[in-house]
Design an enzyme around this catalytic site. Structure first.
Site, PDB file in Angstrom:
ATOM      1  N   ASP A   1       0.157  -7.546   1.233  1.00  0.00           N
ATOM      2  CA  ASP A   1       0.618  -6.173   1.451  1.00  0.00           C
ATOM      3  C   ASP A   1       2.139  -6.099   1.502  1.00  0.00           C
ATOM      4  O   ASP A   1       2.713  -5.358   2.300  1.00  0.00           O
ATOM      5  CB  ASP A   1       0.010  -5.600   2.737  1.00  0.00           C
ATOM      6  CG  ASP A   1       0.089  -4.068   2.779  1.00  0.00           C
ATOM      7  OD1 ASP A   1       0.318  -3.466   1.715  1.00  0.00           O
ATOM      8  OD2 ASP A   1      -0.060  -3.494   3.875  1.00  0.00           O
TER       9      ASP A   1
ATOM     10  N   LEU B   1      -8.815 -22.553  -1.829  1.00  0.00           N
ATOM     11  CA  LEU B   1      -9.612 -23.744  -1.593  1.00  0.00           C
ATOM     12  C   LEU B   1     -11.054 -23.526  -2.035  1.00  0.00           C
ATOM     13  O   LEU B   1     -11.697 -24.431  -2.553  1.00  0.00           O
ATOM     14  CB  LEU B   1      -9.557 -24.128  -0.109  1.00  0.00           C
ATOM     15  CG  LEU B   1     -10.170 -25.466   0.299  1.00  0.00           C
ATOM     16  CD1 LEU B   1      -9.539 -26.622  -0.476  1.00  0.00           C
ATOM     17  CD2 LEU B   1     -10.020 -25.690   1.808  1.00  0.00           C
ATOM     18  N   GLY B   2     -11.566 -22.324  -1.821  1.00  0.00           N
ATOM     19  CA  GLY B   2     -12.921 -22.001  -2.262  1.00  0.00           C
ATOM     20  C   GLY B   2     -13.991 -22.278  -1.231  1.00  0.00           C
ATOM     21  O   GLY B   2     -15.065 -22.790  -1.567  1.00  0.00           O
ATOM     22  N   VAL B   3     -13.716 -21.926   0.028  1.00  0.00           N
ATOM     23  CA  VAL B   3     -14.710 -22.124   1.081  1.00  0.00           C
ATOM     24  C   VAL B   3     -14.879 -20.839   1.882  1.00  0.00           C
ATOM     25  O   VAL B   3     -13.965 -20.030   1.982  1.00  0.00           O
ATOM     26  CB  VAL B   3     -14.311 -23.273   2.048  1.00  0.00           C
ATOM     27  CG1 VAL B   3     -14.321 -24.606   1.340  1.00  0.00           C
ATOM     28  CG2 VAL B   3     -12.943 -23.010   2.685  1.00  0.00           C
TER      29      VAL B   3
ATOM     30  N   GLY C   1       3.367   6.575   8.464  1.00  0.00           N
ATOM     31  CA  GLY C   1       4.757   6.767   8.064  1.00  0.00           C
ATOM     32  C   GLY C   1       5.626   5.584   8.436  1.00  0.00           C
ATOM     33  O   GLY C   1       6.709   5.396   7.890  1.00  0.00           O
ATOM     34  N   ASN C   2       5.146   4.737   9.378  1.00  0.00           N
ATOM     35  CA  ASN C   2       5.883   3.534   9.777  1.00  0.00           C
ATOM     36  C   ASN C   2       5.679   2.365   8.812  1.00  0.00           C
ATOM     37  O   ASN C   2       6.410   1.373   8.874  1.00  0.00           O
ATOM     38  CB  ASN C   2       5.456   3.066  11.175  1.00  0.00           C
ATOM     39  CG  ASN C   2       6.253   3.700  12.290  1.00  0.00           C
ATOM     40  OD1 ASN C   2       5.723   4.476  13.074  1.00  0.00           O
ATOM     41  ND2 ASN C   2       7.547   3.379  12.376  1.00  0.00           N
ATOM     42  N   SER C   3       4.671   2.454   7.942  1.00  0.00           N
ATOM     43  CA  SER C   3       4.356   1.336   7.059  1.00  0.00           C
ATOM     44  C   SER C   3       5.582   0.878   6.279  1.00  0.00           C
ATOM     45  O   SER C   3       6.273   1.684   5.653  1.00  0.00           O
ATOM     46  CB  SER C   3       3.276   1.734   6.059  1.00  0.00           C
ATOM     47  OG  SER C   3       2.012   1.414   6.544  1.00  0.00           O
TER      48      SER C   3
ATOM     49  N   HIS D   1       0.817  -1.217   0.000  1.00  0.00           N
ATOM     50  CA  HIS D   1       0.000   0.000   0.000  1.00  0.00           C
ATOM     51  C   HIS D   1       0.849   1.265   0.000  1.00  0.00           C
ATOM     52  O   HIS D   1       0.353   2.346  -0.313  1.00  0.00           O
ATOM     53  CB  HIS D   1      -0.993  -0.005   1.175  1.00  0.00           C
ATOM     54  CG  HIS D   1      -0.379   0.219   2.514  1.00  0.00           C
ATOM     55  ND1 HIS D   1      -0.162  -0.788   3.427  1.00  0.00           N
ATOM     56  CD2 HIS D   1       0.067   1.339   3.125  1.00  0.00           C
ATOM     57  CE1 HIS D   1       0.376  -0.306   4.528  1.00  0.00           C
ATOM     58  NE2 HIS D   1       0.518   0.990   4.375  1.00  0.00           N
TER      59      HIS D   1
END
Length: 521
Positions: free
Chosen positions: A189, A326-328, A269-271, A159
């Protein structure tokens, strides 16, 4: 009462959004109190052998760093690792969402000429109205990162660099380099940058699996633009599962990341900055905070470094990261549910829905099954299943231990691709007016219905697009569409298949029922 697991705001740890003329929050005109609490910050496994492929720091420690479990020498950790922590500044434009455009349209007439408004006009939601609207908004921001190889490989948050046209990396010795974004993975991310430099200081990489609750940690970054800021705290929890978060350039998913929760002070700013353990090794990337004010309130979340390294390896090799699916749809197992299923303890991920033609459907999984293990690894909470599957590769075979009909069974499944699932969903949405409605629905269990005192069956887990604009909220229970009761997602699809221009939704909210007209235009 409605089901709403987060009443405060999860925001990024964060890019400091600066726009054209400022860096601090200003409550937008016309925005409700809950949304006004969102700050201007951009609101998001490698084995030890894989980690070893990244060159380790060559910088000699200033003082001995004690073993994990002893009182850390924070001065030594900062002296040794600080030079490898960088500042990341970005600039670019992003397309305004419908919500942001509506926010601008609700500004009081003539506000553009107000001197106070003009001072803050560079901040998110404060762009002036133009003729025909403002489709794009310029932005500038600042985050953090850290060097993992001496030839200029840097890790930060996705981000931080999302939609950025220019990315600049500033080293601790004040040198600045233009950076190339090798790739960014919104699912975790994590982003990987490259600068053209040699013989750079690097961090030492650790093993987050060895971290325990109560262990000391230290964060270094650029909160609010204050470079090389160090803060310390302890590990508060491990394996946290968080929902996706809003950013000024879109939304970032977090379901596949088992976050490390700490109380180290982390702010906008820490990201992208590193989280160190007591030995001075990096164990995570600071990514998000949980806040009602937009600033630090004691709850910070970091991406485990082994997750980041696995993503990094894929990005360096192919330019992107792939994730298994997996689709659940799953939920946690409560004590009462465990008793009704005859389970010895309330562990596992209870399947509440199975996607059509998914890996789960092909393997024979069905609603009511409880997945308790994946490849021999216990699944205690539903979030653990999401992170375990999400960090696996498409096409990988997984062995599942499943509780069904009051007894355990074993099922093998071949994972699909999360990217393929997104494409299928996008195609379905284009051809289905249900997509225009903008509702994410799931069936409520009998226990949940009793808990909230509702006779409804469909919980609204997320509302976007037309539904959100009409005032539908996450946690509402959908009862009927145009006066026709609905008890399944299939019924909703059927009622919306005619592509109506408007519908009346009957929802239950905090014990009250109300009709909400939704214009689908």
């Amino acid at each position: 009462m409605k089901l709403n697991p987060l009443n405060a705001t999860l925001v990024a740890a964060g890019v400091l959004a600066m726009g054209a003329a400022g860096a601090f929050s200003l409550k937008p005109w016309g925005q409700d109190e809950a949304k006004a609490s969102t700050p201007p910050a951009v609101v998001a496994m490698a084995t030890p052998a894989a980690a070893a492929t990244t060159p380790a720091a060559a910088t000699a420690p200033i003082a001995p760093v004690p073993a994990q479990g002893m009182v850390p020498n924070y001065r030594a950790i900062f002296a040794q690792a600080g030079p490898a922590v960088v500042g990341v500044t970005v600039s670019g434009t992003h397309k305004l969402s419908q919500e942001e455009q509506q926010m601008q349209q609700r500004l009081p007439p003539g506000i553009e000429n107000d001197p106070f408004f003009q001072f803050f006009r560079g901040l998110p939601h404060m762009q002036p109205r133009g003729r025909g609207g403002v489709p794009e908004q310029p932005f500038r921001g600042q985050g953090s990162g850290f060097i993992i190889s001496s030839d200029g490989l840097i890790l930060t948050n996705a981000h931080v660099v999302r939609d950025a046209k220019e990315v600049t990396v500033k080293l601790s010795d004040r040198r600045e380099f233009s950076a190339k974004v090798l790739g960014a993975d919104l699912a975790t991310d994590v982003a990987v940058l490259r600068i053209n430099a040699k013989d750079l200081p690097t961090v030492r990489l650790g093993n987050p699996k060895q971290l325990q609750v109560g262990d000391p940690v230290m964060a270094i970054g650029s909160p609010f633009g204050f470079e090389q800021t160090a803060t310390q705290g302890i590990v508060s929890a491990k394996g946290r599962s968080l929902p996706e978060v809003s950013t000024t350039t879109g939304r970032v998913s977090s379901a596949v990341v088992p976050f490390i929760q700490t109380d180290a002070a982390v702010n906008p700013g820490n990201s992208g900055g590193p989280l160190f353990d007591g030995t001075g090794a990096v164990v995570g990337i600071n990514a998000q905070i949980y806040s009602q004010s937009g600033g630090y309130q004691g709850l910070s979340f970091a991406i485990p470094i082994d997750v980041a390294l696995k993503v990094k390896d894929q990005i360096v090799a192919t330019g992107r990261a792939q994730h298994g699916r997996l689709g659940v749809s799953v939920q946690d197992v409560t004590h009462s549910l465990a008793e009704s299923f005859g389970m010895p303890k309330p562990d596992g991920a209870l399947i509440s829905g199975v996607a059509r033609d998914s890996a789960a459907a092909k393997a024979g999984l069905k609603p009511g099954d409880v997945i308790t293990e994946v490849n021999g690894e216990p699944i205690v909470r539903s979030g653990a299943l999401s992170s375990t599957i999400g960090m696996s590769s498409p096409g990988e075979k997984v062995k599942l231990k499943v509780w069904r009909d009051r007894a355990p069974i074993e099922i093998e499944a071949t994972l699909g691709s999360a990217e393929e699932a997104k494409q299928v969903a996008a195609n379905e949405e284009k051809g289905n007016a249900a997509g225009q409605l903008g509702l994410a629905l799931r069936p409520l269990s009998r226990d949940e219905r009793r808990q909230i005192g509702s006779e409804g069956v469909l919980l609204i887990e997320n509302a976007t697009g037309a539904a959100a604009r009409a005032g539908i909220e996450r946690g509402d229970v959908l009862l009927a569409i145009n006066g026709k009761p609905v008890t399944s997602v299939e019924q909703v699809r059927s009622l919306m298949s005619g592509k109506p221009k408007s519908v009346a939704l009957l929802v239950e909210r905090d014990g009250d029922q109300l009709f909400v007209p939704v214009n689908l235009g």
